[in-house]
Design an enzyme around this catalytic site. Sequence first.
Site, PDB file in Angstrom:
ATOM      1  N   ALA A 130       0.764  -1.229   0.150  1.00 36.26           N
ATOM      2  CA  ALA A 130       0.059   0.024   0.041  1.00 36.26           C
ATOM      3  C   ALA A 130       0.866   1.267  -0.029  1.00 36.26           C
ATOM      4  CB  ALA A 130      -0.980  -0.152   1.156  1.00 36.26           C
ATOM      5  N   GLU A 378       5.148  11.217  -0.104  1.00 36.75           N
ATOM      6  CA  GLU A 378       3.746  12.097  -0.147  1.00 36.75           C
ATOM      7  C   GLU A 378       2.925  11.939  -1.336  1.00 36.75           C
ATOM      8  OE1 GLU A 378       4.023  14.725   2.998  1.00 36.75           O
ATOM      9  OE2 GLU A 378       5.321  13.462   4.325  1.00 36.75           O
TER      10      GLU A 378
HETATM   11  N1  COS Z   1      -9.531  15.618   1.479  1.00 37.08           N
HETATM   12  C1  COS Z   1     -10.718  15.097   1.973  1.00 37.08           C
HETATM   13  N2  COS Z   1     -11.249  14.035   1.462  1.00 37.08           N
HETATM   14  C2  COS Z   1     -10.802  13.239   0.600  1.00 37.08           C
HETATM   15  C3  COS Z   1      -9.713  13.920  -0.128  1.00 37.08           C
HETATM   16  C4  COS Z   1      -9.132  15.054   0.658  1.00 37.08           C
HETATM   17  N3  COS Z   1      -7.962  15.610  -0.082  1.00 37.08           N
HETATM   18  N4  COS Z   1      -9.546  13.132  -1.010  1.00 37.08           N
HETATM   19  C5  COS Z   1     -10.030  11.995  -1.193  1.00 37.08           C
HETATM   20  N5  COS Z   1     -11.075  12.498  -0.170  1.00 37.08           N
HETATM   21  C6  COS Z   1     -12.388  11.357   0.156  1.00 37.08           C
HETATM   22  C7  COS Z   1     -13.287  11.390  -1.150  1.00 37.08           C
HETATM   23  O1  COS Z   1     -14.087  12.535  -1.162  1.00 37.08           O
HETATM   24  C8  COS Z   1     -13.847  10.077  -0.991  1.00 37.08           C
HETATM   25  O2  COS Z   1     -15.056  10.207  -0.091  1.00 37.08           O
HETATM   26  P1  COS Z   1     -16.444   9.785  -0.276  1.00 37.08           P
HETATM   27  O3  COS Z   1     -16.141   8.034  -0.068  1.00 37.08           O
HETATM   28  O4  COS Z   1     -17.217  10.214   0.845  1.00 37.08           O
HETATM   29  O5  COS Z   1     -16.804  10.208  -1.575  1.00 37.08           O
HETATM   30  C9  COS Z   1     -12.889   9.079  -0.289  1.00 37.08           C
HETATM   31  O6  COS Z   1     -11.839  10.218   0.353  1.00 37.08           O
HETATM   32  C10 COS Z   1     -12.208   8.177  -1.179  1.00 37.08           C
HETATM   33  O7  COS Z   1     -11.555   9.021  -2.066  1.00 37.08           O
HETATM   34  P2  COS Z   1     -10.996   8.574  -3.581  1.00 37.08           P
HETATM   35  O8  COS Z   1     -11.944   7.643  -4.167  1.00 37.08           O
HETATM   36  O9  COS Z   1     -10.504   9.654  -4.509  1.00 37.08           O
HETATM   37  O10 COS Z   1      -9.707   7.516  -2.998  1.00 37.08           O
HETATM   38  P3  COS Z   1      -8.887   6.620  -3.811  1.00 37.08           P
HETATM   39  O11 COS Z   1      -8.588   5.264  -2.963  1.00 37.08           O
HETATM   40  O12 COS Z   1      -9.188   6.557  -5.296  1.00 37.08           O
HETATM   41  O13 COS Z   1      -7.412   7.319  -3.601  1.00 37.08           O
HETATM   42  C11 COS Z   1      -5.666   8.893  -3.886  1.00 37.08           C
HETATM   43  C12 COS Z   1      -7.178   8.674  -3.696  1.00 37.08           C
HETATM   44  C13 COS Z   1      -4.817   8.105  -4.951  1.00 37.08           C
HETATM   45  C14 COS Z   1      -5.561  10.530  -4.099  1.00 37.08           C
HETATM   46  C15 COS Z   1      -5.087   8.640  -2.666  1.00 37.08           C
HETATM   47  O14 COS Z   1      -5.062   7.382  -2.294  1.00 37.08           O
HETATM   48  C16 COS Z   1      -3.782   9.192  -2.272  1.00 37.08           C
HETATM   49  O15 COS Z   1      -3.398  10.350  -2.028  1.00 37.08           O
HETATM   50  N6  COS Z   1      -2.710   8.270  -2.502  1.00 37.08           N
HETATM   51  C17 COS Z   1      -1.236   8.683  -2.574  1.00 37.08           C
HETATM   52  C18 COS Z   1      -0.910   8.158  -0.930  1.00 37.08           C
HETATM   53  C19 COS Z   1       0.347   8.690  -0.469  1.00 37.08           C
HETATM   54  O16 COS Z   1       0.751   9.948  -0.790  1.00 37.08           O
HETATM   55  N7  COS Z   1       1.195   7.873  -0.331  1.00 37.08           N
HETATM   56  C20 COS Z   1       2.585   8.061   0.231  1.00 37.08           C
HETATM   57  C21 COS Z   1       2.550   8.274   1.909  1.00 37.08           C
HETATM   58  S1  COS Z   1       3.967   9.210   2.120  1.00 37.08           S
HETATM   59  S2  COS Z   1       3.752   9.472   4.145  1.00 37.08           S
END
Ligand code: COS
Length: 396
Positions: A130, A378
């Site tokens: 993940a 991130e």
């Molecule tokens: N703020 C608040 N809520 C958010 C959000 C944000 N920035 N982004 C997404 N959400 C919410 C969505 O609105 C959705 O809510 P609902 O189910 O109520 O509609 C829910 O979270 C799921 O969002 P989404 O469907 O976009 O999720 P995904 O699984 O498709 O993932 C990404 C979205 C890819 C953007 C996310 O998994 C991500 O940022 N991945 C990268 C992680 C990362 O940076 N890892 C490195 C860590 S280093 S410490």
Amino acid sequence: MDFNLTKERLELQSKIHEFAQKEIVPYAAELDREAKFPAEILRKLAIQGYFGMCISKEFGGLELDPISQCIIIEEISKACASTACCLAAHASIGTFALRNYGTESQKQRYLPRLASGEMLACFSLTEPNAGSDAANIRTIAKKDADGNYLVNGHKIFATNGRYADLITLAATINSELKHNGITIFLVEKTKTDIGIGKYNTNANSSGLRIGKSADKLGLRATDNCELFFENAKVSSENLVGNEGEGFKILMGSLDESRILIAAQAIGIAQQALDLSIGHCKRRIQFGKNLSEFQATQFKLADMATQLEAARFLTYNAALLKDSGKKFTKEAAQAKLFASEIAGKITTEAIKLHGGKGYLRDYPVERLMRDAKVTEIYEGTSEIQRLVIAREMLRDK
Ligand code: COS
């Protein structure tokens, strides 16, 4: 928008610049070479109050606005990006959940100690399967008979994880629930001595085992380690928000911290540009300074222009955050652009330095290695593009 730095911000910039020159620059190359955690420097940053830069005054923090936070990270990154990363991981992403979703008693218990540096924080989300797919975590938290949680799982790349006293942990209460199972906990290490770098870093009685630290290309003085949770007991008092609310907390944490990753990339790139200007003004080839050749001038002009654009995007996201508006898209744009231009500028800086740029004796190769990860951690550049596109398409 007005990006002019106020008198207070200019004073802060000069104070942190002076600190970095005196307390960080002399040690940065050695810390990198030996992959040594900058515990002493972090202690000094804590004494200056910077551990509490995101924490409100009510809990002993500096409560700095987001542009001032960027200035701090930029200035420290110019000197040592590893140290800036340790500080940002503690001050921003390590404390976000607690600051924004913690109960009053959780905040009273931890925030003053995190602000003073008595405690170091870490944020732990990533697992072997993940990374970009944050909702796919498998670290599981099961409620036991007494209402507390037993946590089992394997985390990787935890920044500060080995030295931290408090871990903001993302786990799931049921992986089949995907996003809706994700839950945030505060895991306090036991058997630790208070103070950065003094802990028992190998094991503790609570079921948390510290694994290997990653051997990295850049940010070598930052520690990124594995954490193994083996029936680790976490009190229900350390649940942050409600069960299943964790995904949104995680996304909010990443929105905030991406602005500081952009600031880190800008600091690294600024240093590469400044060193390049100095070198080109001194180095004589074919009877004149490199800076007198138009080819060199064009390179420097492009580097400076890209850097300024990255800074505008970053301060724009910071201003939006400060105004209380949504800044998900702008933070992703800032991180995407700043990290990619930092890669280009640091690579160009090596070329401008010629053979010396390739040597470990000069700081530019370290800047290039340190810049690389800003395009990855991130959220990779591809994830930033995905976030930007989703936000844009949702708004229309
Ligand atoms: N703020 C608040 N809520 C958010 C959000 C944000 N920035 N982004 C997404 N959400 C919410 C969505 O609105 C959705 O809510 P609902 O189910 O109520 O509609 C829910 O979270 C799921 O969002 P989404 O469907 O976009 O999720 P995904 O699984 O498709 O993932 C990404 C979205 C890819 C953007 C996310 O998994 C991500 O940022 N991945 C990268 C992680 C990362 O940076 N890892 C490195 C860590 S280093 S410490």
